[in-house]
Design an enzyme around this catalytic site. Sequence first.
Site, PDB file in Angstrom:
ATOM      1  N   LYS A 110      34.239  40.585  37.081  1.00 43.11           N
ATOM      2  CA  LYS A 110      33.087  39.746  37.399  1.00 43.11           C
ATOM      3  C   LYS A 110      31.844  40.547  37.004  1.00 43.11           C
ATOM      4  CE  LYS A 110      32.671  36.396  39.708  1.00 43.11           C
ATOM      5  NZ  LYS A 110      32.238  35.062  39.193  1.00 43.11           N
ATOM      6  N   ASP A 153      45.661  40.500  42.160  1.00 46.08           N
ATOM      7  CA  ASP A 153      46.433  39.952  43.276  1.00 46.08           C
ATOM      8  C   ASP A 153      46.382  38.421  43.230  1.00 46.08           C
ATOM      9  OD1 ASP A 153      47.798  39.760  45.632  1.00 46.08           O
ATOM     10  OD2 ASP A 153      46.268  40.691  46.889  1.00 46.08           O
ATOM     11  N   ASP A 211      36.950  34.321  37.575  1.00 45.13           N
ATOM     12  CA  ASP A 211      37.016  32.935  38.070  1.00 45.13           C
ATOM     13  C   ASP A 211      37.354  31.978  36.933  1.00 45.13           C
ATOM     14  OD1 ASP A 211      34.526  33.683  37.087  1.00 45.13           O
ATOM     15  OD2 ASP A 211      33.416  32.223  38.277  1.00 45.13           O
ATOM     16  N   ASP A 229      49.454  35.703  41.674  1.00 50.32           N
ATOM     17  CA  ASP A 229      50.052  34.671  42.527  1.00 50.32           C
ATOM     18  C   ASP A 229      49.859  33.286  41.919  1.00 50.32           C
ATOM     19  OD1 ASP A 229      51.041  36.372  44.389  1.00 50.32           O
ATOM     20  OD2 ASP A 229      49.983  35.502  46.091  1.00 50.32           O
TER      21      ASP A 229
END
Length: 367
Positions: free
Chosen positions: A195, A252, A228, A256
Amino acid sequence: MGKSKRKFLLLPGDGIGPEVVREAKKIIEWFNKHKSLDFDVDQELIGGASIDKNKIPITDEVFYKSLECDAVVVGACGGPKWDNLEFSKKPERALLKLRKELKLFANLRPAICFKQLVDSSTLKPEVVTGLDIMIVRELTGGIYFGEPRGIEPIKNNERKGINTHTYTTTEIQRIAKTAFELAKKRKNKVTSCEKSNVMEAGVLWREEVQALKDKDFKDIELQHMLADNCAMQLLRNPKQFDVILADNLFGDMLSDEAAMLTGSLGLLPSASLGSRDKNGKMRSLYEPVHGSAPDIAGKNIANPIATILSLSMAFRYSLDLDKEADSLDQAVQLVLDEGLRTKDIISKGKKEVTTSQMGDAIISKLK
Ligand code: NAD
């Protein structure tokens, strides 16, 4: 063939861990018998099973064995029986200790959508068919470990929670190197996520990854993407990715998310790797992504494929046994082609099998 004797340490742990690791052990034994690989296989307790016997989640003896072996294969740790223990004594501490002390800084999670199971994904078949991406997550730095951290009282009866996100040049470049080297064996493309629009640590991440590419990996196609946006692109068009590189926190989340593209938790392997020592030996730990699944433990219905594919990753990344890894991956495909399914991935017209029957069927396809 005729390799010198190398050591596997199996740590089945809790819940379905022992059931799925048993199938991986049968496969190692098959390779020993039929391919003269001569692996030494040792097995020990960790997690709740170790707490019950030794009062701690991992003993020093087991920990030292893990330092000496060539690859560690773990089932899963934890379960309701130990839920009320304080955080530092929980079964899962065994895994945290292993990851930390073995200095396993790179977590590799492939997200492959098996064509036979394309309907298990929540996305449209055309979006996920043929999906094959690898998420490389930094595992020992960033906000999960940064100091200062804690919860402290502030004025007006309020409290403040603090975590610190830090990365150094060395930490960024060693994980980027892992991603670039993996990409070389795949489609030669790395997407690095951060980011950098709102975080200084993200700016540094982008600069250091780019610097390493410019210096040592000129032939790799490198793309920088805000984390994002990557989360969104993974749902919109996941097949645009080859290797995704991310820090601990974003990795992480993204791993997922990528996992769910493929349908079932019971199919997802992972590898955690450290640096190579001067003899070329690398510390490593292989485990399925899923947990101990207490709801189905002891019933011989768990899917052993995630653990079996983790074993295949151990063959490939720790033991340089690419041919054997290919043969194991292919055996899994053949069994799925034949329509055999454990309960978690069963669908109409397919044949339901138990954990051990799935293991046996995969073994029957090994060449
Ligand atoms: P889980 O992954 O154990 O289970 C989630 C769901 O997926 C359950 O319904 C389970 O039955 C199913 N599932 C998982 N693996 C499966 C398999 N191989 N075959 C068929 N179905 C499968 O996650 P959870 O329920 O959140 O956690 C249970 C325990 O596991 C907790 O104590 C947790 O702390 C622990 N855990 C351990 C690890 C690890 O050891 N690495 C990881 C995650 C959770």
